[in-house]
Design a protein around this motif. Structure first.
Motif, PDB file in Angstrom:
ATOM      1  N   LEU A  99      10.355  50.857  58.016  1.00 31.12           N
ATOM      2  CA  LEU A  99       9.767  50.315  56.794  1.00 31.12           C
ATOM      3  C   LEU A  99       8.314  49.950  57.054  1.00 31.12           C
ATOM      4  O   LEU A  99       7.949  49.442  58.116  1.00 31.12           O
ATOM      5  CB  LEU A  99      10.541  49.074  56.334  1.00 31.12           C
ATOM      6  N   ASP A 100       7.456  50.212  56.082  1.00 35.85           N
ATOM      7  CA  ASP A 100       6.022  49.959  56.235  1.00 35.85           C
ATOM      8  C   ASP A 100       5.704  48.522  55.822  1.00 35.85           C
ATOM      9  O   ASP A 100       4.946  48.271  54.886  1.00 35.85           O
ATOM     10  CB  ASP A 100       5.221  50.957  55.389  1.00 35.85           C
ATOM     11  N   GLN A 101       6.306  47.575  56.528  1.00 34.11           N
ATOM     12  CA  GLN A 101       6.078  46.166  56.222  1.00 34.11           C
ATOM     13  C   GLN A 101       6.567  45.308  57.380  1.00 34.11           C
ATOM     14  O   GLN A 101       7.320  45.770  58.235  1.00 34.11           O
ATOM     15  CB  GLN A 101       6.848  45.766  54.950  1.00 34.11           C
ATOM     16  N   ASP A 102       6.094  44.067  57.415  1.00 29.83           N
ATOM     17  CA  ASP A 102       6.599  43.126  58.402  1.00 29.83           C
ATOM     18  C   ASP A 102       8.044  42.787  58.080  1.00 29.83           C
ATOM     19  O   ASP A 102       8.443  42.702  56.913  1.00 29.83           O
ATOM     20  CB  ASP A 102       5.797  41.817  58.357  1.00 29.83           C
ATOM     21  N   LEU A 103       8.840  42.589  59.110  1.00 31.20           N
ATOM     22  CA  LEU A 103      10.199  42.077  58.940  1.00 31.20           C
ATOM     23  C   LEU A 103      10.182  40.623  59.382  1.00 31.20           C
ATOM     24  O   LEU A 103       9.836  40.320  60.529  1.00 31.20           O
ATOM     25  CB  LEU A 103      11.185  42.884  59.785  1.00 31.20           C
ATOM     26  N   ARG A 104      10.537  39.724  58.475  1.00 31.35           N
ATOM     27  CA  ARG A 104      10.489  38.289  58.762  1.00 31.35           C
ATOM     28  C   ARG A 104      11.886  37.706  58.593  1.00 31.35           C
ATOM     29  O   ARG A 104      12.431  37.673  57.489  1.00 31.35           O
ATOM     30  CB  ARG A 104       9.513  37.582  57.816  1.00 31.35           C
ATOM     31  N   GLY A 132       7.233  44.139  63.744  1.00 25.13           N
ATOM     32  CA  GLY A 132       6.432  45.182  63.130  1.00 25.13           C
ATOM     33  C   GLY A 132       4.966  44.836  62.948  1.00 25.13           C
ATOM     34  O   GLY A 132       4.227  45.588  62.315  1.00 25.13           O
ATOM     35  N   ASN A 133       4.516  43.694  63.500  1.00 24.07           N
ATOM     36  CA  ASN A 133       3.116  43.305  63.333  1.00 24.07           C
ATOM     37  C   ASN A 133       2.523  42.912  64.679  1.00 24.07           C
ATOM     38  O   ASN A 133       3.024  42.011  65.343  1.00 24.07           O
ATOM     39  CB  ASN A 133       3.014  42.127  62.354  1.00 24.07           C
ATOM     40  N   LYS A 134       1.454  43.582  65.095  1.00 21.42           N
ATOM     41  CA  LYS A 134       0.830  43.297  66.390  1.00 21.42           C
ATOM     42  C   LYS A 134      -0.462  42.503  66.255  1.00 21.42           C
ATOM     43  O   LYS A 134      -1.142  42.232  67.245  1.00 21.42           O
ATOM     44  CB  LYS A 134       0.566  44.594  67.151  1.00 21.42           C
ATOM     45  N   ASN A 135      -0.821  42.113  65.028  1.00 20.65           N
ATOM     46  CA  ASN A 135      -2.039  41.337  64.812  1.00 20.65           C
ATOM     47  C   ASN A 135      -1.895  39.947  65.424  1.00 20.65           C
ATOM     48  O   ASN A 135      -0.909  39.256  65.165  1.00 20.65           O
ATOM     49  CB  ASN A 135      -2.319  41.214  63.314  1.00 20.65           C
ATOM     50  N   PRO A 136      -2.856  39.516  66.241  1.00 23.66           N
ATOM     51  CA  PRO A 136      -2.759  38.187  66.863  1.00 23.66           C
ATOM     52  C   PRO A 136      -2.653  37.034  65.871  1.00 23.66           C
ATOM     53  O   PRO A 136      -2.254  35.926  66.250  1.00 23.66           O
ATOM     54  CB  PRO A 136      -4.061  38.091  67.678  1.00 23.66           C
ATOM     55  N   PHE A 357      11.806  21.178  74.099  1.00 27.99           N
ATOM     56  CA  PHE A 357      12.850  21.407  73.106  1.00 27.99           C
ATOM     57  C   PHE A 357      12.774  22.774  72.419  1.00 27.99           C
ATOM     58  O   PHE A 357      13.593  23.085  71.545  1.00 27.99           O
ATOM     59  CB  PHE A 357      12.833  20.302  72.030  1.00 27.99           C
ATOM     60  N   GLY A 358      11.821  23.623  72.808  1.00 28.60           N
ATOM     61  CA  GLY A 358      11.756  24.942  72.177  1.00 28.60           C
ATOM     62  C   GLY A 358      10.596  25.760  72.703  1.00 28.60           C
ATOM     63  O   GLY A 358       9.818  25.312  73.549  1.00 28.60           O
ATOM     64  N   GLY A 359      10.480  26.976  72.184  1.00 28.70           N
ATOM     65  CA  GLY A 359       9.389  27.847  72.590  1.00 28.70           C
ATOM     66  C   GLY A 359       9.640  29.278  72.176  1.00 28.70           C
ATOM     67  O   GLY A 359      10.651  29.596  71.531  1.00 28.70           O
ATOM     68  N   GLY A 360       8.708  30.144  72.548  1.00 29.90           N
ATOM     69  CA  GLY A 360       8.864  31.557  72.177  1.00 29.90           C
ATOM     70  C   GLY A 360       7.722  32.386  72.712  1.00 29.90           C
ATOM     71  O   GLY A 360       7.068  32.029  73.683  1.00 29.90           O
ATOM     72  N   GLY A 361       7.457  33.510  72.025  1.00 27.11           N
ATOM     73  CA  GLY A 361       6.397  34.391  72.467  1.00 27.11           C
ATOM     74  C   GLY A 361       6.530  35.780  71.881  1.00 27.11           C
ATOM     75  O   GLY A 361       7.317  36.023  70.956  1.00 27.11           O
ATOM     76  N   ARG A 362       5.763  36.704  72.458  1.00 27.14           N
ATOM     77  CA  ARG A 362       5.736  38.099  71.988  1.00 27.14           C
ATOM     78  C   ARG A 362       6.465  38.991  72.983  1.00 27.14           C
ATOM     79  O   ARG A 362       6.352  38.808  74.201  1.00 27.14           O
ATOM     80  CB  ARG A 362       4.287  38.562  71.816  1.00 27.14           C
ATOM     81  N   TYR A 363       7.225  39.959  72.454  1.00 29.99           N
ATOM     82  CA  TYR A 363       8.028  40.857  73.296  1.00 29.99           C
ATOM     83  C   TYR A 363       7.985  42.276  72.735  1.00 29.99           C
ATOM     84  O   TYR A 363       8.998  42.864  72.346  1.00 29.99           O
ATOM     85  CB  TYR A 363       9.479  40.351  73.396  1.00 29.99           C
ATOM     86  N   ASP A 364       6.801  42.868  72.741  1.00 29.00           N
ATOM     87  CA  ASP A 364       6.592  44.180  72.124  1.00 29.00           C
ATOM     88  C   ASP A 364       7.385  45.302  72.786  1.00 29.00           C
ATOM     89  O   ASP A 364       7.619  46.346  72.166  1.00 29.00           O
ATOM     90  CB  ASP A 364       5.104  44.537  72.165  1.00 29.00           C
ATOM     91  N   ASN A 365       7.786  45.135  74.040  1.00 28.75           N
ATOM     92  CA  ASN A 365       8.478  46.232  74.737  1.00 28.75           C
ATOM     93  C   ASN A 365       9.999  46.117  74.689  1.00 28.75           C
ATOM     94  O   ASN A 365      10.690  46.952  75.263  1.00 28.75           O
ATOM     95  CB  ASN A 365       8.010  46.322  76.196  1.00 28.75           C
ATOM     96  N   ASP A 373      11.606  55.075  71.353  1.00 27.43           N
ATOM     97  CA  ASP A 373      10.769  55.880  72.241  1.00 27.43           C
ATOM     98  C   ASP A 373       9.368  55.306  72.402  1.00 27.43           C
ATOM     99  O   ASP A 373       8.520  55.886  73.086  1.00 27.43           O
ATOM    100  CB  ASP A 373      10.686  57.323  71.746  1.00 27.43           C
ATOM    101  N   GLU A 374       9.103  54.165  71.763  1.00 26.03           N
ATOM    102  CA  GLU A 374       7.817  53.497  71.929  1.00 26.03           C
ATOM    103  C   GLU A 374       7.980  52.011  71.631  1.00 26.03           C
ATOM    104  O   GLU A 374       9.018  51.573  71.131  1.00 26.03           O
ATOM    105  CB  GLU A 374       6.752  54.105  71.013  1.00 26.03           C
ATOM    106  N   ASP A 375       6.954  51.245  71.971  1.00 18.11           N
ATOM    107  CA  ASP A 375       7.022  49.803  71.745  1.00 18.11           C
ATOM    108  C   ASP A 375       7.095  49.485  70.255  1.00 18.11           C
ATOM    109  O   ASP A 375       6.561  50.224  69.420  1.00 18.11           O
ATOM    110  CB  ASP A 375       5.800  49.100  72.347  1.00 18.11           C
ATOM    111  N   LEU A 376       7.748  48.370  69.938  1.00 15.50           N
ATOM    112  CA  LEU A 376       7.822  47.868  68.566  1.00 15.50           C
ATOM    113  C   LEU A 376       7.310  46.432  68.577  1.00 15.50           C
ATOM    114  O   LEU A 376       7.936  45.556  69.181  1.00 15.50           O
ATOM    115  CB  LEU A 376       9.268  47.908  68.059  1.00 15.50           C
ATOM    116  N   PRO A 377       6.172  46.158  67.948  1.00 19.23           N
ATOM    117  CA  PRO A 377       5.618  44.801  67.969  1.00 19.23           C
ATOM    118  C   PRO A 377       6.633  43.781  67.452  1.00 19.23           C
ATOM    119  O   PRO A 377       7.249  43.983  66.404  1.00 19.23           O
ATOM    120  CB  PRO A 377       4.407  44.900  67.029  1.00 19.23           C
ATOM    121  N   ALA A 378       6.808  42.687  68.192  1.00 17.63           N
ATOM    122  CA  ALA A 378       7.782  41.676  67.799  1.00 17.63           C
ATOM    123  C   ALA A 378       7.474  40.357  68.494  1.00 17.63           C
ATOM    124  O   ALA A 378       6.989  40.335  69.625  1.00 17.63           O
ATOM    125  CB  ALA A 378       9.200  42.140  68.139  1.00 17.63           C
TER     126      ALA A 378
END
Length: 468
Positions: A99-104, A132-136, A357-365, A373-378
């Motif tokens: 899909l050509d959109q961010d998945l939230r 689906g979004n790699k923008n910082p 009590f929490g945290g997260g980050g980016r996991y494009d791979n 077959d390729e990275d998916l921004p997430a």
């Protein structure tokens, strides 16, 4: 009454009673309402998944802590130890990534990990994922969302430590550190203090399966010929049909050799360690910290990861977040093996682990490790709801609903008692018939302990309403 052959609850799990469930329900409603206003839709993946889903890109510590077992069909399955992999599996399986959109997505529920230290093997989590979004800008958003929601619950500003594991990857890539060596260094990042012990690190490397011979690092797999490894794989595949469910022998062999192969010298390895140590031990304000790291890596990296980190943090001001609550931590790698750049943790009062009590980050791979077959921004984050509530200064809202009990000591009055129950329930009150008590004193004690507002007794046509 005597207990005989009693079966107790499993170690690490607790029975939840009404008051606890009310708190979790309150937290869940607050979080889902908050995240919905930011554009996130609630989803709920299965509580049980194929175990391989969590083994593909997870840290080895968590793999050993999985609640895994064989289901009746013989498949090896696990209770979910986290939501992210399940959500990514869902996105791939349903072709939602096209899909050509961010998945939230937002979620709320329990995860299960065997934890030998905390004696608690489940966590009530609330979290979100953006896929689906790699923008910082989205990196800044998830930090801001987690910060602002936590602030609402805590009644005070939380603290945030932020890092970018990409900076460490850039350094290790420059020194041609192999994938297995990189894993070792990230796993033992806490050993790289400003006064780290080189001999102790070599001992840990040997225990990990890395060997230095004549000044060169030799991976354990390099001690075997390809022919010998082939024999080992043939034996495993022939004797364990599940072993080759996802990959054929050749791809397993190639991957094993690729990860383990290295021509790193001992001097080269420890030169890399020296640079990593200098970077992760910087503890200054944001501007000074960025400047010092930039100077250290000026001949090593293009500084893209460092620049991204700076912009992500500075943009938090756009959300009204005071940057005095934010610190840069270049040694922050978190536990899961799938983070690729941004990582962050949430604390209250101080940056001590017991206040985390929490945290997260980016996991494009992660998407690629699960079959793309390729990275998916997430990217995403998760909060331990129970822990956050334990720090909270906010009291749960008082409910005006009354608890009214009708004492029935004569079966002839049952119809009248039920009619009163229906009337009270229609008013929004809690009401039911109680037949156990025949002693007024015991009834009063019970009523106070259970926060009963009113007890009604029936005597013919007379109705006695008594407040407790």
């Amino acid at each position: 009454m005597v207990k005989k052959n009693n079966i107790d609850k499993i170690y690490g799990f607790n029975d939840k009673f009404s008051e606890d469930l009310s708190k979790f329900s309150y937290m869940r409603e607050r979080f889902l309402d908050f995240s919905e206003k930011w554009g996130y839709k609630e989803i709920s993946p299965p509580i049980i998944e194929n175990s391989d889903l969590f083994k593909r890109k997870s840290g080895e510590t968590f793999i050993s802590d999985l609640y895994q077992f064989s289901d009746p069909s013989g498949m090896n399955v696990s209770l979910r130890p986290e939501y992210t992999s399940s959500i990514m599996r869902m996105v791939i399986e349903e072709n939602m990534y096209e899909l050509d959109q961010d998945l939230r997505f937002s979620y709320s529920g329990e995860i299960y990990r065997y934890d030998r230290k905390s004696k608690k093997n489940y966590v009530m989590q609330n979290g979100i994922e953006i896929i689906g979004n790699k923008n910082p800008i989205t990196d800044t958003e998830i930090i801001a969302l987690s910060y602002l929601f936590s602030k609402e619950i805590l009644g005070q500003d939380p603290l945030v430590s932020v890092g970018n594991i990409g900076i460490l990857f850039d350094i290790m890539k420059y020194f041609k550190i192999s994938e297995r060596e990189s894993l070792f260094l990230l796993k033992n990042i806490d050993q790289l203090g400003s006064d780290f012990d080189q001999n102790n690190l070599k001992t840990l490397a040997t225990e990990f399966g890395l060997f230095f011979e004549n000044g060169a690092e030799i991976a354990l797999v390099n001690k075997f010929s390809v022919k010998e490894i082939n024999k080992l794989l043939d034996f495993e595949i022939d004797n364990n049909k599940k072993f080759s469910q996802t990959r054929d022998k050749e791809s397993i062999l190639n991957n094993l050799v690729r990860k383990a192969s290295t021509d790193t010298t001992e001097a080269q390895f420890f030169e890399c360690v020296e640079i990593l140590s200098r970077v992760i031990n910087i503890d200054k304000n944001i501007e000074e910290s960025i400047s010092e790291v930039g100077e250290i890596i000026k001949d090593i990296s293009d500084k893209k990861s460092l620049t991204n980190l700076y912009n992500i943090v500075k943009n938090l001001k756009q959300y009204g977040i005071d940057l005095s609550s934010v610190k840069l931590d270049y040694g922050l790698v978190r536990d899961w093996g799938y983070y690729s750049s941004l990582v962050f943790n949430l604390y209250v009062n101080s940056y001590d682990n017991h206040n985390l009590f929490g945290g997260g980050g980016r996991y494009d791979n992660l998407g690629q490790s699960l079959g793309l077959d390729e990275d998916l921004p997430a990217l995403g984050f998760a909060i331990d709801s129970e822990k956050l509530l334990s720090f909270s200064k906010i009291l749960l809202p008082k409910i005006n609903t009354k608890k009214i009990v009708i004492l029935l000591d004569d079966p002839k009055n049952l119809q009248q008692a039920l009619e009163i129950c229906f009337l009270e329930r229609n008013k929004g009150n809690i009401s039911y018939v109680e037949t156990k008590f025949n002693n007024q004193e015991n009834l009063d004690i019970w009523g106070k302990e259970n926060k009963i507002h009113e007890i009604i007794t029936l005597n013919g046509e007379e109705i006695d309403r008594r407040k407790i």
